[in-house]
Every structure is written in C-alpha cells, then in structure tokens.
Design an enzyme around this catalytic site. Structure first.
Site, mmCIF file in Angstrom:
data_model
loop_
_atom_site.group_PDB
_atom_site.id
_atom_site.type_symbol
_atom_site.label_atom_id
_atom_site.label_comp_id
_atom_site.label_asym_id
_atom_site.label_seq_id
_atom_site.Cartn_x
_atom_site.Cartn_y
_atom_site.Cartn_z
ATOM 1 N N ARG A 79 -9.181 2.995 -0.216
ATOM 2 C CA ARG A 79 -9.656 1.810 -0.932
ATOM 3 C C ARG A 79 -9.422 0.588 -0.042
ATOM 4 O O ARG A 79 -8.283 0.317 0.356
ATOM 5 C CB ARG A 79 -8.892 1.674 -2.257
ATOM 6 C CG ARG A 79 -9.218 0.392 -2.988
ATOM 7 C CD ARG A 79 -8.493 0.238 -4.326
ATOM 8 N NE ARG A 79 -8.824 -1.077 -4.842
ATOM 9 C CZ ARG A 79 -7.963 -1.966 -5.325
ATOM 10 N NH1 ARG A 79 -6.677 -1.660 -5.424
ATOM 11 N NH2 ARG A 79 -8.365 -3.140 -5.722
ATOM 12 N N GLU A 87 -7.565 -7.365 -9.860
ATOM 13 C CA GLU A 87 -6.584 -8.171 -10.601
ATOM 14 C C GLU A 87 -7.080 -9.582 -10.928
ATOM 15 O O GLU A 87 -6.548 -10.577 -10.404
ATOM 16 C CB GLU A 87 -5.263 -8.235 -9.831
ATOM 17 C CG GLU A 87 -4.637 -6.876 -9.609
ATOM 18 C CD GLU A 87 -3.193 -6.925 -9.093
ATOM 19 O OE1 GLU A 87 -2.697 -8.028 -8.826
ATOM 20 O OE2 GLU A 87 -2.574 -5.864 -8.989
HETATM 21 C C1 NOJ Z 1 -1.400 -6.327 -6.135
HETATM 22 C C2 NOJ Z 1 -2.413 -6.862 -5.188
HETATM 23 O O1 NOJ Z 1 -3.677 -6.363 -5.501
HETATM 24 C C3 NOJ Z 1 -2.086 -6.632 -3.730
HETATM 25 O O2 NOJ Z 1 -2.920 -7.432 -2.972
HETATM 26 C C4 NOJ Z 1 -0.612 -6.916 -3.490
HETATM 27 O O3 NOJ Z 1 -0.286 -6.871 -2.143
HETATM 28 C C5 NOJ Z 1 0.203 -5.937 -4.293
HETATM 29 N N1 NOJ Z 1 -0.078 -6.133 -5.698
HETATM 30 C C6 NOJ Z 1 1.701 -6.055 -4.110
HETATM 31 O O4 NOJ Z 1 2.144 -7.270 -4.614
#
Ligand code: NOJ
Length: 473
Positions: free
Chosen positions: A78, A167
């Site tokens: 991914r 997210e």
């Molecule tokens: C979620 C995020 O999508 C990613 O970019 C980040 O590095 C990780 N969490 C860890 O915090």
C-alpha cells in the site's frame, strides 16, 4: 501451547507507506509543492525542523525496496500517490513524469508478484489548492475527483485496489482543529466543514470509479477512536457513548447512508457542515471494503454531558505514548462488523514506534517490543475472524522507518531500519518475524516459538516445516 493461528488461505499480508513520508525527490521531475512541504519548512511545526525533501528516497530506490519486499513475501504494497506529482498545480496540466514514476513502481511490484494498493490522498494537498482555500473550499472536492479519474485511467490496468482518503479525521481535525498537521489551522468549526468537503471528494471519486466501470475494489481508510468506558459507572459509560459518536460514528455513519450522527447537530454548536441537497447520498456510495488503521484504544472518563477525556493508564506504551492494547483491535473490528452489516474489512495500518537496537556493524537490528506488538495484533485479527468478522487482509505500518509527520524522523515505525544519513536499509528482527509469519500464513503465531526458531537459524527451515504441520502446537 496455543500458537496455531492459521489465517484464511487468501488473506492478504501487506505493508503500507505514504508518499510524503517515504518518497523524497520533492522538487524533481516537475513535482509541485504540497502543504506538507510548506508546513514542515515553517519554523516550529515539525520536531528538529525535519522535512520530507529526501525522506527514504524511495523515488530513486524503489527497485531495491521492491526487491526487499519480495524477500519479505508480502502479497500487496500500500502506497500513496503524491497529487502534486500528477498535477503540480492541483488541476489542469498533467505532469507525465509523475504518472511515469507510479507506472514504473507498479510494474516493479507486479513483476515481483506484489499487488499495488493505491491511496489517492494521504494528506499532501497541492499547495496551490491550499492557496485557493484548501479543503475549506468545496471546489477542492471537484479537483480531487478530476485527479482521481486521471489516476484511475492511467494506472487502472495495473492497480485493482484503491483507497480514496487516508484518515480523514487527521486531515480535518489535526490539520484544522488542533493545528498539529498541515495546514495548521485551529478552528473546530472549520474542521467539521473540511470533513464534509473531504467526504464529498471521497463520494465523487467512488462515483466516477463506478460510473466509468473501472475494475477492482475501492474503499477508504479510517482511524476510528472508540474508547472503552474507564469504569463500570453510568457516567463513564456515557463518556464512552459520546466518544463513540465523535470518534467513530461521525466517520462511519455517513459512508453507510445514515448521515452525520444527530447527536452532533443537537449537542455541538461547532458542528455545522455546509450540507447541500444530494451531498449525503453522494457520500454514501457503495464501498467494496472499509480500511481500518488501528494503533491503540483509549479509556473514556466522564467529563460533562457532552465531553469525555482519556484516562491515564499504566498499560505498556509504544514510543508514541500510546497504550498497547490488541484486544481493542478485536473489539473495534467486531463493532464495525456488527453495526455496518458485516462489510469486507482490511486493516490498512497497524504497527508501532519503538526504540530499536542497531548492531555496531549495522547488519542487524533488534526490536523485541515490535515483534511482540505485531504478534499480539496478528492474534487480535485472528480472533476477530474467528468471531465472524470479514477481515480480508492486514497492512503493516510500516515497511520502512519514515517521516513521522510532526515528529519528523524521531519515531521509527519500520520493520526495516533506515539510516537517514546513508539511506541504507537494514531489516529489523520484526522484518524476519513478519516474513516467517507470512510464509506460514500465521502458523508461527507465537513470538516465543519464533524466537526459539531464530536461536538456531541452521535448523530454522526444518523447524518451520515442522511447525507448519502443527507439530509445535
Ligand atoms: C497513521 C497515518 O496514516 C500514518 O501516516 C502515520 O505515520 C501512522 N498513523 C503512525 O502515526
């Protein structure tokens, strides 16, 4: 010993990264700037003023990275596309070198037997669009859908798994309410409007994907926050209900045609998204899967009728200060499954930042805490599957140590150590643990058995073969 964790034969084991966190080459081959270029170069926003100019340099090293992925044995990788590599100005003229890069990356992956899984938006909005109002501006959703259509068309023959947004909570809330992330705005009322525009962008992209009959599956990746009640008291149960609305239902309900939770309209005066006729139908496009990014679970303490706060616990924590709580992953998967009609789910991110010990000769790296974290979270996935959750795959965050946003390079999530001076990659113990876990499809489901195997590496192939027959159970 209960260490048999056989996963379904078609379970997808993968790893995940994101463009700004790994690519580097920030000003090469026509790439335009993104809000993270600007933000990371604004004083005081990122620890030690780190930025993604070079990051892991995957832009130049993708061939070697794919070779390493092949050794790992993953079935899918991914990664996200940098919008400003494709459209340096956000829309209009396409930068063909950008398209070329991602075609080459996909070809390299496919040649190694690894399926590309593409995230269209992992937080790096073209700066020129930010200058026109960014996600506060409804037009950005339209530009996103044009960008998505271009990428579907250009990469569609190579990519069969798509994620629209990563997210949206972080883009909206960390970017516009707390200001910890780009573009650094601090206004909760705006953050909710931004969320709505992000969801419109998602809906428009999925609609195009369906209308134009692109092949493959499309979904979204969410980080849901659904704390357990801190105690059995009525107040803490209420706190957990409120947090479920704000941290989980706000993101899930609109995707499943239920609109935003009414509670927010009734109880949160800042919740005032600019909803136009037809918006909610557009947002609720049929999804092929839902992606869950899971790292931790909090415990909710009652604060007042409309607010909760997180309880401080003495549970073991990762270097991010996040409680290590694998049961929370099982709980969340079951909740999604029960409340949203048993959808196909992928864990699109899971992993941990820990302090690693690199050997002096820099050939190995010991990270027992990460091995333990992964082992327990794999088991949590298996438990969810056993309880009927339609979990189809798992993407470990992350393949490489990388740029951890406001923390710069100070937090290492990789199963591959990256020396950020030489850019050398050194697989950590967790890399080998994951490799063995994948190769037996979960049968080495115990870090104890695995460390025994690891102690006598000459015997390892025999013991693994033995283990796969269930003999070590
Ligand atoms: C979620 C995020 O999508 C990613 O970019 C980040 O590095 C990780 N969490 C860890 O915090």
């Amino acid at each position: 010993m209960n260490n048999i964790e056989k996963f379904p034969a078609d379970f997808i084991w993968g790893t995940a990264t994101a463009s700004y966190q790994v690519e580097g080459a920030f000003d090469e081959d026509g790439r335009g700037l993104s809000i993270w270029d600007t933000f990371s170069k604004t004083k005081g926003k990122v620890l030690h003023s780190h930025n993604g100019d070079v990051a892991c340099d995957q832009y130049h090293r993708y061939k070697d990275d794919v070779k390493l992925m092949k050794k790992l044995g993953i079935k899918s990788y991914r990664f996200s596309i940098s919008w400003s590599r494709i459209y340096p100005k956000g829309f209009g003229e396409i930068n063909n070198s950008g398209i070329e890069y991602y075609k080459n990356l996909c070809d390299e992956l496919l040649g190694a037997g690894i399926e590309p899984c593409v995230t269209l938006y992992h937080w790096d909005l073209p700066q020129v669009l930010e200058d026109r109002g960014g996600w506060r501006n409804r037009e950005t959703a339209q530009y996103f859908s044009e960008y998505a259509e271009t990428v579907f068309r250009e990469l569609g023959s190579r990519v069969k798994m798509w994620i629209t947004l990563n997210e949206p909570f972080c883009s909206a809330m960390l970017g516009h309410a707390t200001g910890e992330h780009a573009p650094g705005i601090k206004d909760i009322n705006i953050a909710y409007k931004v969320l709505h525009n992000l969801y419109l962008a998602h809906g428009l992209a999925v609609k195009i994907f369906r209308d134009d009959q692109f092949e493959g599956e499309i979904g979204i990746s969410l980080n849901l926050d659904r704390p357990r009640p801190a105690s059995g008291s009525i107040e803490d149960k209420k706190a957990a209900e409120i947090s479920e609305i704000k941290g989980a239902r706000l993101y899930m309900d609109p995707l499943y045609g239920r609109g935003y939770p009414q509670w927010l309209f009734d109880n949160d005066s800042d919740f005032d998204p600019d909803i136009k006729e037809g918006d909610m139908q557009l947002i609720a496009q049929k999804l092929d899967f839902i992606g869950l990014n899971y790292y931790t679970e909090q415990a909710a303490l009652f604060q007042n009728e409309t607010n909760w706060k997180a309880q401080t616990t003495d549970i073991d924590k990762s270097e991010m200060g996040w409680d290590i709580i694998p049961e929370g992953l099982t709980r969340l998967l079951i909740w999604m499954s029960k409340n949203y009609n048993n959808p196909e789910i992928y864990v699109t991110e899971n992993g941990g930042a820990f302090i690693d010990k690199l050997s002096e000769d820099k050939t190995s790296c010991i990270d027992p805490e990460r091995v333990s974290y992964l082992d327990s979270h794999f088991s949590a996935c298996k438990k969810a599957i056993d309880k009927g959750v339609n979990l189809k795959g798992y993407y470990l965050w992350s393949f490489l140590d990388n740029f951890e946003w406001a923390f710069g390079y100070t937090k290492r999530f990789g199963i591959t150590y990256v020396d950020f001076v030489t850019l050398e990659r050194i697989p950590k113990d967790s890399f080998y643990f994951y490799r063995d876990y994948i190769s037996t499809n979960g049968l080495v489901g115990s870090k104890l058995v695995w460390s025994q195997l690891r102690c006598c590496s000459t015997m390892q192939p025999y013991l693994l073969a033995y283990a796969s027959k269930g003999a070590l159970s």
